[in-house]
Design an enzyme around this catalytic site. Structure first.
Site, PDB file in Angstrom:
ATOM      1  N   SER A 165       0.820  -1.213   0.000  1.00 50.33           N
ATOM      2  CA  SER A 165       0.000   0.000   0.000  1.00 50.33           C
ATOM      3  C   SER A 165       0.853   1.262   0.000  1.00 50.33           C
ATOM      4  O   SER A 165       1.713   1.450   0.859  1.00 50.33           O
ATOM      5  CB  SER A 165      -0.913   0.015   1.233  1.00 50.33           C
ATOM      6  N   HIS A 168      -3.188   0.262  -4.702  1.00 45.31           N
ATOM      7  CA  HIS A 168      -2.753  -0.930  -5.437  1.00 45.31           C
ATOM      8  C   HIS A 168      -3.235  -0.786  -6.876  1.00 45.31           C
ATOM      9  O   HIS A 168      -4.405  -0.988  -7.178  1.00 45.31           O
ATOM     10  CB  HIS A 168      -3.339  -2.201  -4.805  1.00 45.31           C
ATOM     11  N   HIS A 226      -5.798  -9.458  -2.261  1.00 38.70           N
ATOM     12  CA  HIS A 226      -5.713  -9.919  -0.881  1.00 38.70           C
ATOM     13  C   HIS A 226      -6.715 -11.039  -0.582  1.00 38.70           C
ATOM     14  O   HIS A 226      -7.772 -11.137  -1.199  1.00 38.70           O
ATOM     15  CB  HIS A 226      -5.979  -8.761   0.087  1.00 38.70           C
ATOM     16  N   TYR A 273      -8.514 -11.054   2.031  1.00 39.23           N
ATOM     17  CA  TYR A 273      -9.741 -10.458   2.573  1.00 39.23           C
ATOM     18  C   TYR A 273     -10.675  -9.953   1.471  1.00 39.23           C
ATOM     19  O   TYR A 273     -11.845  -9.651   1.741  1.00 39.23           O
ATOM     20  CB  TYR A 273      -9.439  -9.344   3.575  1.00 39.23           C
ATOM     21  N   GLU A 274     -10.185  -9.849   0.237  1.00 41.63           N
ATOM     22  CA  GLU A 274     -11.050  -9.463  -0.870  1.00 41.63           C
ATOM     23  C   GLU A 274     -11.885 -10.640  -1.379  1.00 41.63           C
ATOM     24  O   GLU A 274     -12.730 -10.460  -2.264  1.00 41.63           O
ATOM     25  CB  GLU A 274     -10.215  -8.891  -2.020  1.00 41.63           C
ATOM     26  N   ALA A 306       2.686  -2.483   4.056  1.00 39.46           N
ATOM     27  CA  ALA A 306       2.400  -1.501   5.097  1.00 39.46           C
ATOM     28  C   ALA A 306       1.893  -2.266   6.313  1.00 39.46           C
ATOM     29  O   ALA A 306       1.026  -3.131   6.184  1.00 39.46           O
ATOM     30  CB  ALA A 306       1.350  -0.503   4.612  1.00 39.46           C
ATOM     31  N   MET A 335      -1.957  -7.621   6.727  1.00 41.87           N
ATOM     32  CA  MET A 335      -2.978  -8.476   6.118  1.00 41.87           C
ATOM     33  C   MET A 335      -2.506  -9.110   4.810  1.00 41.87           C
ATOM     34  O   MET A 335      -3.319  -9.411   3.934  1.00 41.87           O
ATOM     35  CB  MET A 335      -4.252  -7.659   5.864  1.00 41.87           C
ATOM     36  N   SER A 336      -1.193  -9.313   4.668  1.00 45.73           N
ATOM     37  CA  SER A 336      -0.669  -9.861   3.408  1.00 45.73           C
ATOM     38  C   SER A 336       0.680 -10.517   3.669  1.00 45.73           C
ATOM     39  O   SER A 336       1.043 -10.809   4.813  1.00 45.73           O
ATOM     40  CB  SER A 336      -0.519  -8.741   2.368  1.00 45.73           C
ATOM     41  N   ASN A 359       1.486   2.813  11.018  1.00 40.93           N
ATOM     42  CA  ASN A 359       0.706   3.245  12.191  1.00 40.93           C
ATOM     43  C   ASN A 359       1.209   2.460  13.386  1.00 40.93           C
ATOM     44  O   ASN A 359       1.832   1.403  13.237  1.00 40.93           O
ATOM     45  CB  ASN A 359      -0.793   3.004  11.985  1.00 40.93           C
ATOM     46  N   HIS A 372      -7.164   3.518   6.894  1.00 44.59           N
ATOM     47  CA  HIS A 372      -6.419   3.296   5.650  1.00 44.59           C
ATOM     48  C   HIS A 372      -5.792   4.586   5.118  1.00 44.59           C
ATOM     49  O   HIS A 372      -4.728   4.559   4.501  1.00 44.59           O
ATOM     50  CB  HIS A 372      -7.341   2.685   4.594  1.00 44.59           C
TER      51      HIS A 372
END
Length: 273
Positions: free
Chosen positions: A28, A59, A81, A83-84, A111, A212-213, A236, A247
């Site tokens: 990201s 992306h 991802h 989660y998609e 990220a 998350m990746s 963060n 995000h």
């Protein structure tokens, strides 16, 4: 899957001016590095069989192949991802294609939320180990029948982050005056950011950054026999008493850290043999 990889390879190879040796997956807010590729061929993901178009901001969904810091590279501008709604096999399919078109090394970036209170937004962490929580729960890219043409049935994950690229990364960071953190990356499935209780749990487990990746991509790269180097940009502070992440914050942190992250990656690429 072998035939699917061959289909994708056949769609890419005739368009190339350079056969890539290093594959990069840019997370990201980091995809702009691909703008610096010389003599580039840019292929939208929609033109590559088996690739999907990312729907997440930051992306772009392009494969750029050319020369970066003098190194022939294939750069994924964004990833799709778990989660998609994609399977782990779909998420990691591009890694297999990168290997099939010539990449012997994978540099993967993301990220991530920093779990250490003494770290700061904008820090860069070299991934020295990982906790692949969805994989441990059964969502694993190597689940199912194994094709020996792609890799062994039971690849070992101990020691895969301790290769000859590590001292190179440390040397380049030192020469550039970039503090390089090192730590354990934990992947959760997302798409929610973590609860305070989950963040405390991750620290007890020994994680230093969370995202998350990345973890399944590293697993598949190891399965293919590729060298792996991974970096997390701390976008963060993922602390139980810190303000909730969002995000937009992640994207802004990626933009601010772009120059030093790009300098680090280009310095490493210029010396990879």
């Amino acid at each position: 899957m072998f035939n699917d990889i061959e289909q994708a390879r056949t769609a890419i190879i005739p368009r190339l001016r350079h056969i890539p040796r290093v594959g990069l997956i840019l997370g990201s807010g980091l995809g702009a590095l691909a703008d610096e590729i010389e003599d580039a061929v840019v292929i939208p993901y929609r033109d590559i069989p088996g690739f999907h178009e990312p729907k997440v901001a930051g992306h772009r969904g392009e494969l750029a192949i050319g020369l970066l810091a003098g190194q022939p590279v294939a750069v994924m501008r964004g990833r799709f991802h778990f989660y998609e709604g994609y399977s782990m096999q779909e998420v990691t399919f591009p890694v297999r294609v990168l290997h099939a078109i010539g990449c012997e090394t994978l540099i993967v970036t993301n990220a991530a939320g920093g779990l250490r209170p003494d770290w700061q937004v904008g820090d860069i962490m070299r991934i020295n180990d990982q906790i692949f929580l969805p994989g441990m729960a059964g969502h694993h890219p190597l689940r199912g029948p194994n094709d020996e043409r792609l890799g062994p049935r039971f690849p070992a994950m101990v020691g895969v982050f301790d290769n000859d690229l590590v001292p190179l990364a440390r040397t380049v960071a030192s020469e550039l005056g970039i503090p390089l953190r090192e730590g354990v990356y934990c992947m959760l499935s997302g798409p929610t950011f973590e609860s305070a209780a989950e963040l405390r749990m991750l620290r007890v487990w020994g994680a230093d950054a969370v995202g998350m990746s990345t973890a399944p991509e590293i697993v598949v790269a190891v399965h293919c026999g590729m060298r792996v180097l991974g970096f997390s940009l701390i976008t963060n502070l993922a602390l139980p008493d810190a303000p909730p992440a969002n995000h937009e914050e992640v994207m802004a942190a990626g933009e601010a850290a772009k120059p030093k992250f790009a300098a680090l990656l280009c310095g490493i690429l210029s010396r990879i043999r």
